[in-house]
Write a protein that holds these residues in place. Structure first.
Motif, short mmCIF file in Angstrom:
data_model
loop_
_atom_site.label_atom_id
_atom_site.label_comp_id
_atom_site.label_asym_id
_atom_site.label_seq_id
_atom_site.Cartn_x
_atom_site.Cartn_y
_atom_site.Cartn_z
N TYR A 1 0.65 -1.28 -0.15
CA TYR A 1 0.15 -0.27 -0.07
C TYR A 1 1.08 1.25 -0.07
O TYR A 1 0.38 2.20 -0.58
CB TYR A 1 -0.87 -0.12 1.04
CG TYR A 1 -2.19 -0.86 0.94
CD1 TYR A 1 -3.09 -0.51 0.03
CD2 TYR A 1 -2.25 -2.10 1.76
CE1 TYR A 1 -4.32 -1.36 0.03
CE2 TYR A 1 -3.32 -2.80 1.42
CZ TYR A 1 -4.40 -2.66 0.55
OH TYR A 1 -5.58 -3.45 0.36
N ASP A 2 2.05 1.18 0.58
CA ASP A 2 2.96 2.50 0.69
C ASP A 2 3.45 2.51 -0.79
O ASP A 2 3.62 3.69 -1.22
CB ASP A 2 4.16 2.09 1.67
CG ASP A 2 3.81 2.17 3.03
OD1 ASP A 2 2.58 2.48 3.14
OD2 ASP A 2 4.55 1.80 3.75
N THR B 1 3.26 5.57 -5.96
CA THR B 1 2.69 5.44 -7.58
C THR B 1 1.78 6.68 -7.76
O THR B 1 1.88 7.25 -8.70
CB THR B 1 2.13 4.28 -7.92
OG1 THR B 1 3.52 3.14 -7.52
CG2 THR B 1 2.23 4.09 -9.43
N LEU B 2 0.79 6.54 -6.96
CA LEU B 2 -0.29 7.52 -7.07
C LEU B 2 0.21 8.98 -6.89
O LEU B 2 -0.29 9.85 -7.66
CB LEU B 2 -1.55 7.31 -6.10
CG LEU B 2 -2.13 5.85 -6.33
CD1 LEU B 2 -3.18 5.56 -5.06
CD2 LEU B 2 -3.00 5.97 -7.62
N SER B 3 0.94 9.16 -6.03
CA SER B 3 1.40 10.50 -5.81
C SER B 3 2.28 11.05 -6.87
O SER B 3 2.32 12.24 -7.54
CB SER B 3 2.54 10.52 -4.52
OG SER B 3 1.61 10.21 -3.21
N SER C 1 1.24 14.97 -3.24
CA SER C 1 1.04 13.89 -2.12
C SER C 1 -0.25 13.36 -2.02
O SER C 1 -1.21 14.10 -2.32
CB SER C 1 1.60 14.59 -0.85
OG SER C 1 0.64 15.46 -0.20
N VAL C 2 -0.43 12.12 -1.85
CA VAL C 2 -1.60 11.36 -1.50
C VAL C 2 -1.72 10.87 -0.08
O VAL C 2 -0.77 10.12 0.22
CB VAL C 2 -1.55 10.10 -2.57
CG1 VAL C 2 -3.03 9.61 -2.35
CG2 VAL C 2 -1.61 10.64 -4.01
N PRO D 1 -4.92 4.91 -0.85
CA PRO D 1 -5.14 3.56 -1.21
C PRO D 1 -5.94 2.34 -0.56
O PRO D 1 -6.62 1.54 -1.17
CB PRO D 1 -3.46 3.02 -1.10
CG PRO D 1 -2.60 4.26 -1.30
CD PRO D 1 -3.75 5.28 -0.42
N TRP D 2 -5.98 2.57 0.67
CA TRP D 2 -6.85 1.69 1.46
C TRP D 2 -8.23 1.89 1.05
O TRP D 2 -9.13 0.69 0.66
CB TRP D 2 -6.91 1.85 3.03
CG TRP D 2 -5.22 1.27 3.49
CD1 TRP D 2 -4.07 1.93 3.46
CD2 TRP D 2 -5.30 0.01 4.01
NE1 TRP D 2 -3.23 1.13 4.06
CE2 TRP D 2 -3.71 -0.06 4.52
CE3 TRP D 2 -6.00 -1.22 4.16
CZ2 TRP D 2 -3.26 -1.13 5.04
CZ3 TRP D 2 -5.32 -2.24 4.97
CH2 TRP D 2 -4.18 -2.33 5.47
#
Length: 218
Positions: free
Chosen positions: A95-96, A101-103, A109-110, A115-116
């Protein structure tokens, strides 16, 4: 975690065991008679009688698919919680990696909860619905068996596509922990899919429908 891998696996599983896809298996249009003024009637693809309206079948299947997906997502979340509490594979934190990756994708920053939340929401709705639509085409005679098959397909897609996307390499081998992350991810997918399959099957059994009945009415 389930955001990409299980969704892709569901579509792959459906295409592997059916020729026209899950949605197309719901019904076929049967034009009765050759006259231009005859109204078409809709019958299930299996040739079963029109015992129930299609809207009722669809609504019934949707809520049961979502309920099963929620149950599977809860089981998955509990396993991840126990992993954290037990300190199991502390350096393997997918998840980290997904958060990073999303950030990178959004350029800012996300929040760690994103993600959870995405995984839980996706597993509770989209993946649950795809599982419900593909249920009859999965091999096996029980919900547990069908769920296990679904989970194995998800694990393969996760290892070959999802983990490389988030920087962990094939089957998370780049995490430097050998095959342990791959084995844990298999357990993670199976905890979700087996519970989902068992609950989905139980909901239909509660209505007094056998597996054969479900195939006929679908």
């Amino acid at each position: 975690m389930l955001l990409v891998a299980v969704t892709v696996a569901a579509c792959t599983t459906t295409s592997a065991f059916g020729q026209t896809g899950p949605v197309a298996a719901l019904c076929t249009q049967d034009i009765q008679g050759a006259g231009a003024n005859r109204e078409p009637s809709f019958r299930p693809a299996t040739g079963a009688p029109d015992a129930l309206p299609m809207s009722r079948l669809t609504g019934d299947r949707i809520w049961k698919s979502i309920a099963a997906g929620i149950a599977g997502s809860i089981a998955h979340s509990l396993l991840m919680y126990l992993k954290s509490r037990a300190g199991l594979l502390p350096s393997f934190q997918p998840y980290d990696n997904l958060q990073a990756t999303l950030s990178h994708l959004v350029g800012s920053s996300v929040d760690p909860m994103v993600p959870w939340a995405l995984s839980f929401l996706n597993g509770s709705t989209l993946v649950g619905l795809v599982f419900g639509y593909s249920y009859q085409r999965l091999p096996g005679k029980t919900g547990v068996t069908k769920g296990a098959v679904f989970g194995v397909f998800g694990w393969i897609i996760m290892g070959l596509a999802f983990f490389p996307i988030i920087g962990l390499g094939f089957f998370a081998l780049d995490a430097g922990l050998g095959i342990s992350p791959a084995l844990f991810s298999l357990m993670m997918l199976l905890s979700y899919s087996i519970v989902m399959g068992a609950v989905y099957n139980a909901l239909y059994a509660k209505d007094g429908k056998t597996g054969k009945d479900r195939l006929q009415h679908w």
